[in-house]
Design an enzyme around this catalytic site. Structure first.
Site, PDB file in Angstrom:
ATOM      1  N   GLU A   1       0.861   3.447   5.071  1.00 32.27           N
ATOM      2  CA  GLU A   1      -0.205   3.217   6.047  1.00 32.27           C
ATOM      3  C   GLU A   1      -0.306   1.717   6.323  1.00 32.27           C
ATOM      4  O   GLU A   1       0.008   0.893   5.452  1.00 32.27           O
ATOM      5  CB  GLU A   1      -1.535   3.737   5.463  1.00 32.27           C
TER       6      GLU A   1
ATOM      7  N   ASN B   1      -6.511   6.647   7.637  1.00 35.05           N
ATOM      8  CA  ASN B   1      -7.691   6.268   8.417  1.00 35.05           C
ATOM      9  C   ASN B   1      -7.318   5.287   9.541  1.00 35.05           C
ATOM     10  O   ASN B   1      -7.923   5.288  10.605  1.00 35.05           O
ATOM     11  CB  ASN B   1      -8.738   5.625   7.510  1.00 35.05           C
TER      12      ASN B   1
ATOM     13  N   GLU C   1      -7.746  13.329   8.787  1.00 32.47           N
ATOM     14  CA  GLU C   1      -9.070  13.583   8.185  1.00 32.47           C
ATOM     15  C   GLU C   1     -10.190  13.562   9.229  1.00 32.47           C
ATOM     16  O   GLU C   1     -11.178  12.828   9.082  1.00 32.47           O
ATOM     17  CB  GLU C   1      -9.342  12.576   7.065  1.00 32.47           C
TER      18      GLU C   1
ATOM     19  N   TYR D   1      -7.214  13.701  -4.095  1.00 29.18           N
ATOM     20  CA  TYR D   1      -6.970  12.647  -5.095  1.00 29.18           C
ATOM     21  C   TYR D   1      -7.817  12.980  -6.318  1.00 29.18           C
ATOM     22  O   TYR D   1      -8.920  13.504  -6.178  1.00 29.18           O
ATOM     23  CB  TYR D   1      -7.412  11.280  -4.558  1.00 29.18           C
TER      24      TYR D   1
ATOM     25  N   GLU E   1      -1.451  14.169   1.591  1.00 25.65           N
ATOM     26  CA  GLU E   1      -1.977  13.059   0.761  1.00 25.65           C
ATOM     27  C   GLU E   1      -2.352  13.638  -0.588  1.00 25.65           C
ATOM     28  O   GLU E   1      -3.217  14.512  -0.666  1.00 25.65           O
ATOM     29  CB  GLU E   1      -3.205  12.406   1.402  1.00 25.65           C
TER      30      GLU E   1
HETATM   31  O1  AHR Z   1      -4.557   6.985   1.351  1.00 25.84           O
HETATM   32  C1  AHR Z   1      -5.710   6.250   1.502  1.00 25.84           C
HETATM   33  C2  AHR Z   1      -6.703   6.913   2.454  1.00 25.84           C
HETATM   34  O2  AHR Z   1      -7.179   8.095   1.870  1.00 25.84           O
HETATM   35  C3  AHR Z   1      -6.159   7.361   3.784  1.00 25.84           C
HETATM   36  O3  AHR Z   1      -6.169   6.362   4.737  1.00 25.84           O
HETATM   37  C4  AHR Z   1      -7.099   8.462   4.179  1.00 25.84           C
HETATM   38  O4  AHR Z   1      -6.478   9.441   4.967  1.00 25.84           O
HETATM   39  C5  AHR Z   1      -7.605   9.005   2.858  1.00 25.84           C
HETATM   40  O5  AHR Z   1      -8.972   9.112   2.846  1.00 25.84           O
END
Ligand code: AHR
Length: 497
Positions: free
Chosen positions: A26, A71, A172, A243, A291
């Site tokens: 990113e 993001n 997202e 995550y 992700e």
């Molecule tokens: O990977 C970091 C961020 O986590 C990304 O930009 C977003 O998609 C997610 O919230």
């Protein structure tokens, strides 16, 4: 503890789509600037790409890399990042509160992909922009020439189209932190139309609908059902993001979170199949887990607002994180019949397996190794091992199997591999591996990561958390016995002799 794994070629889950070993870059922190791209670095090539980074990316064997966000993409004007560099504008990136210089953009990334032996999974901005800008980008990257946007690419020095096959329809879009966040109905409509126009521009592409930003999202379930109901006919995959972190310093619960991950995947599949049934459709929607990772160490790190490429989300991973990453990957592979794409988020510096110093060296984080092992040896078909092992209870979960395992079978190479995490903090596992029909297969190599403190980390010139090889498992009449150290990652490779 005694444990047993029974395996047969017939216990097939499915063919592993190589894109399950994808990753993510990113425009965030030092992922691009100071990560993959650093023209002033002594090891930079003629395009300004760090060759030491490319070497490690190749070693990881990553078939696809998602780009440019995240993001970030929800406010991105892709046109800012193409054409003569001196004419490109610097912009405020509202997603991360930094300044984007736009010295690196679509063509630079596509060039980098070629050098790193990987493919691009491109995301379009459906936050502040829409179907028009998305289909223009498809025309710019994929059309051979003879139209305004494809001719613009040619005028920028890239005669041949890049042929980007995989496209994310925003990022997202359910999250209030997202520029241009939407309701599920609003998003379903814009995603449907964008995907339709993008595919009319190039009918060889596939598109990914944004699912919920995590299982904890308030609208999880409803979001997928509503947006899918609208966009079903026009899209190919639904995304999942997740995550994990050990904020409460409860290692047993941290390691057990794959039970929750399992449920998350199952629920999204149920929603996909519910909409399929409702529509009496013959089309099956598969998953793009684009992700996933451990992320929590760096959340409160300060940074200077509107700075350029300052350190952001630079988690330094420890040994227990590596075991969680291993367990997550095993869980994803257990669903490889439906999870076709997955992206370890991210690849360099930002919550990443590869870490660089701007102007300096590079090191492999603890999570680098299990990913490398699975990406290199976990190809072919996934086999579902029958696992018998004791279970544990912890603060947040009950009945957690001590062993998390999967096996992969590469018929062409005549190789079979067992990947296994022993989650017990104290007990060695005496693992009996019974091969029902893999005649002639013998242990080739037994790699493990063990004997490290849970919080032990790697750093520049101090990498103690790394794999080593062990004595091969002992054989007895088609059965093999391996000793798995407490709290360990294990890769047992078999080959037909
Ligand atoms: O990977 C970091 C961020 O986590 C990304 O930009 C977003 O998609 C997610 O919230």
């Amino acid at each position: 503890m005694k444990a047993k794994i029974t395996l047969s070629k017939e216990f097939k889950i499915g063919q592993i789509d190589e894109r399950i070993y994808g990753s993510f870059i990113e425009h965030l922190g030092r992922a691009v600037y100071g990560g993959i791209y650093e023209p002033d670095h002594p090891l930079a090539d003629e395009d300004g790409f760090r060759t030491d980074v490319i070497e490690l990316v190749k070693e990881l064997n990553v078939p696809v890399v998602r780009y440019p966000g995240g993001n970030f993409v929800s406010g991105y004007n892709w046109e800012d990042g193409v054409g003569p560099v001196e004419k490109r504008p610097a912009r405020l990136d509202l997603a991360w509160g930094t300044t984007e210089p736009n010295c690196f953009g679509t063509n630079e990334f596509m060039k980098w992909c070629k050098k790193a032996d990987t493919q691009c999974m491109m995301a379009v901005n459906l936050g502040t922009r829409g179907a028009e800008e998305a289909r223009n980008l498809v025309e710019y990257t994929n059309h051979k020439g003879g139209s305004a946007w494809s001719d613009m690419r040619i005028s920028h020095g890239y005669k041949d189209p890049w042929g980007v096959k995989l496209w994310c329809l925003g990022n997202e879009m359910d999250g209030r932190w997202q520029m241009g966040a939407k309701t599920a109905t609003e998003y379903g409509r814009v995603a449907y139309e964008a995907s339709k126009l993008m595919k009319w521009t190039d009918d060889s592409i596939e598109t990914v609908l944004c699912g919920s930003s995590s299982r904890n999202s308030k609208t999880f379930g409803e979001w997928e059902a509503t947006s899918l109901d609208i966009a079903y006919d026009s899209i190919d995959y639904v995304s999942l993001h997740q995550y994990y972190g050990n904020q409460k310093n409860d290692t047993e619960s941290f390691l057990a979170q794959t039970l929750e991950l399992e449920e998350f995947i199952h629920t999204v599949l149920c929603v996909c199949d519910y909409i399929k049934a409702k529509k009496r459709s013959k089309k099956t929607i598969n998953l793009s887990f684009d992700e996933w990772n451990v992320w929590y160490h760096s959340n409160n790190a300060p940074y200077e607002k509107w700075s350029l490429a300052s350190a952001r989300l630079e988690d330094i991973y420890n040994f227990e994180d590596a075991l969680v990453v291993s367990s997550m990957m095993i869980t994803l592979l257990r669903h490889c019949d439906r999870i076709k794409i997955a992206c370890l988020a991210q690849l360099v510096n930002v919550i990443a397996p590869i870490f660089t110093q701007t102007g300096g060296g590079i090191f492999k984080q603890t999570i680098y190794y299990p990913f490398e092992h699975m990406s290199n040896y976990g190809r072919g078909e996934a086999l579902n091992p029958i696992i018998s092992c004791p279970k544990y209870d912890c603060k947040e979960f009950t009945d957690v199997p001590y062993l998390e395992a999967i096996s992969t079978f590469d018929e062409e190479k005549e190789e079979m591999t067992v990947f296994c995490v022993n989650k017990s903090l104290d007990d060695e596992a005496v693992l009996d591996i019974s091969l029902l029909d893999l005649d002639g297969y013998r242990p080739l190599e037994f790699i493990s990561m063990d004997g490290c403190g849970a919080k032990e980390e790697n750093y520049f010139n101090a990498s103690s958390v790394k794999p080593h090889t062990n004595e091969l498992p002992t054989a007895d009449n088609g059965n093999f016995t391996a000793l798995l150290k407490p709290f360990s990652w294990n890769v047992i490779r078999f080959k037909k002799i």
